[in-house]
Scaffold this motif. Structure first.
Motif, PDB file in Angstrom:
ATOM      1  N   THR A   4       0.865  -1.176   0.000  1.00 16.99           N
ATOM      2  CA  THR A   4       0.000   0.000   0.000  1.00 16.99           C
ATOM      3  C   THR A   4       0.905   1.230   0.000  1.00 16.99           C
ATOM      4  O   THR A   4       2.127   1.128   0.162  1.00 16.99           O
ATOM      5  N   MET A   5       0.304   2.409  -0.137  1.00 15.42           N
ATOM      6  CA  MET A   5       1.110   3.623  -0.176  1.00 15.42           C
ATOM      7  C   MET A   5       1.860   3.833   1.137  1.00 15.42           C
ATOM      8  O   MET A   5       2.936   4.446   1.156  1.00 15.42           O
ATOM      9  N   ILE A  49       2.761  11.925  -5.954  1.00 16.76           N
ATOM     10  CA  ILE A  49       2.287  10.568  -5.684  1.00 16.76           C
ATOM     11  C   ILE A  49       1.032  10.603  -4.824  1.00 16.76           C
ATOM     12  O   ILE A  49       0.075   9.843  -5.064  1.00 16.76           O
ATOM     13  N   ASN A  50       0.997  11.465  -3.836  1.00 18.20           N
ATOM     14  CA  ASN A  50      -0.189  11.565  -2.990  1.00 18.20           C
ATOM     15  C   ASN A  50      -1.401  12.057  -3.780  1.00 18.20           C
ATOM     16  O   ASN A  50      -2.535  11.651  -3.505  1.00 18.20           O
ATOM     17  N   ALA A  54       0.847  -0.107  -5.228  1.00 18.37           N
ATOM     18  CA  ALA A  54       0.155   0.639  -4.173  1.00 18.37           C
ATOM     19  C   ALA A  54      -1.042   1.400  -4.744  1.00 18.37           C
ATOM     20  O   ALA A  54      -2.125   1.418  -4.148  1.00 18.37           O
ATOM     21  N   LEU A  55      -0.859   2.032  -5.893  1.00 18.09           N
ATOM     22  CA  LEU A  55      -1.981   2.725  -6.543  1.00 18.09           C
ATOM     23  C   LEU A  55      -3.058   1.730  -6.965  1.00 18.09           C
ATOM     24  O   LEU A  55      -4.258   1.993  -6.813  1.00 18.09           O
ATOM     25  N   ALA A  61      -2.631   9.131  -5.586  1.00 16.86           N
ATOM     26  CA  ALA A  61      -3.289   8.214  -4.664  1.00 16.86           C
ATOM     27  C   ALA A  61      -4.746   8.586  -4.420  1.00 16.86           C
ATOM     28  O   ALA A  61      -5.528   7.753  -3.946  1.00 16.86           O
ATOM     29  N   LEU A  81       5.165   1.497  -6.216  1.00 20.75           N
ATOM     30  CA  LEU A  81       4.218   2.595  -6.346  1.00 20.75           C
ATOM     31  C   LEU A  81       3.034   2.200  -7.230  1.00 20.75           C
ATOM     32  O   LEU A  81       1.880   2.519  -6.923  1.00 20.75           O
TER      33      LEU A  81
END
Length: 262
Positions: free
Chosen positions: A74-75, A91-92, A122-123, A95, A119
């Motif tokens: 996950t992030m 990145i946030n 996670a996305l 997300a 990454l």
């Protein structure tokens, strides 16, 4: 009708409607309703909430199984401090999954080991948890699957499969050579999804080098044209995550050996 018969009939109704979790929780909810003096509405809401949560948990499990994510990242697992080459604000923002609403794409470009796949996964995990249909594959596996489908007369079925997910993650583009028709198959998949659904792609090949890497300047240009039309390109040029982990493990072992010797 006696209370005992009414209770049994209520459980039977719940089971008939395939509300198994609610049927199992019914005794507990009735006890809570009596102990907490809950209203009929509050007790019913609490009972149905259990069923809704159980249903969503099953659907999440099903979506995760379909997604074929290689790791449960996950992030929160990504260490931005250890990877200064990553723009944390960007990145946030990704997300938030706003890019899915625009059928936009995300390209992670950088050398091996810098966290591109983490990454991307996670996305993808975030999209699955948000209720979207997601599928993860490597570029080599996608090309091989398309090639096999073409030989077996299932090309259109294969294209429909890859066009279906709200988010498709194509990992490791450029790490392994694609088969003769691999670049064409990849283009066809991207073309099927163009302006309809989002694609995340990770690659160690700089965008300027795609024509050389794929051996077909025309296909590479057409692919990039569709990918970059609505896209966020994330270039990562930092220390290798894997090398850092290996170094940390080696240092831990060295200290343990030194402590044992002393």
């Amino acid at each position: 009708m006696s209370e005992a018969r009414r209770y049994q009939q209520l459980r039977a109704h719940l089971s008939y409607l395939k509300l198994g979790d609610a049927a199992e929780a019914l005794p507990r909810i009735l006890d809570a309703a009596r102990a907490e003096n809950l209203s009929l509405t509050a007790a019913l809401e609490r009972l149905l909430e259990i069923e809704v949560n159980a249903t969503e948990a099953r659907r999440l499990t099903s979506r995760l199984r379909f997604a074929c994510l290689p790791e449960p990242w996950t992030m929160a697992d990504f260490d931005f401090a250890a990877q200064p080459g990553v723009d944390a604000k960007l990145i946030n923002d990704l997300a938030s999954l706003r890019f899915l609403d625009d059928a936009a794409n995300v390209l992670f470009v950088g050398p091996p080991g810098v966290g591109k796949t983490m990454l991307a996964v996670a996305l993808a995990r975030g999209a699955v948890e948000a209720g979207h249909r997601v599928y993860f594959t490597t570029a080599a596996d996608l090309a091989a699957r398309c090639h096999k489908a073409a030989l077996e007369g299932r090309w259109h079925t294969c294209m429909r499969f890859f066009a279906g997910p709200k988010l498709l993650v194509i990992d490791e583009l450029g790490y392994l050579p694609l088969p003769g028709d691999g670049a064409s198959a990849l283009f066809q998949v991207i073309n099927q999804r163009y302006l309809k659904s989002s694609t995340i792609l990770t690659t160690n090949v700089g965008i300027a080098d795609w024509a050389t890497a794929f051996g077909d300047a025309t296909v590479a240009a057409a692919m990039l044209d569709r990918l970059l039309h609505r896209a966020t390109v994330v270039g990562i040029d930092g220390p290798s995550y894997r090398l850092r982990n290996h170094q940390a493990t080696a240092e831990t072992m060295r200290k343990a050996v030194a402590a044992h010797v002393s």
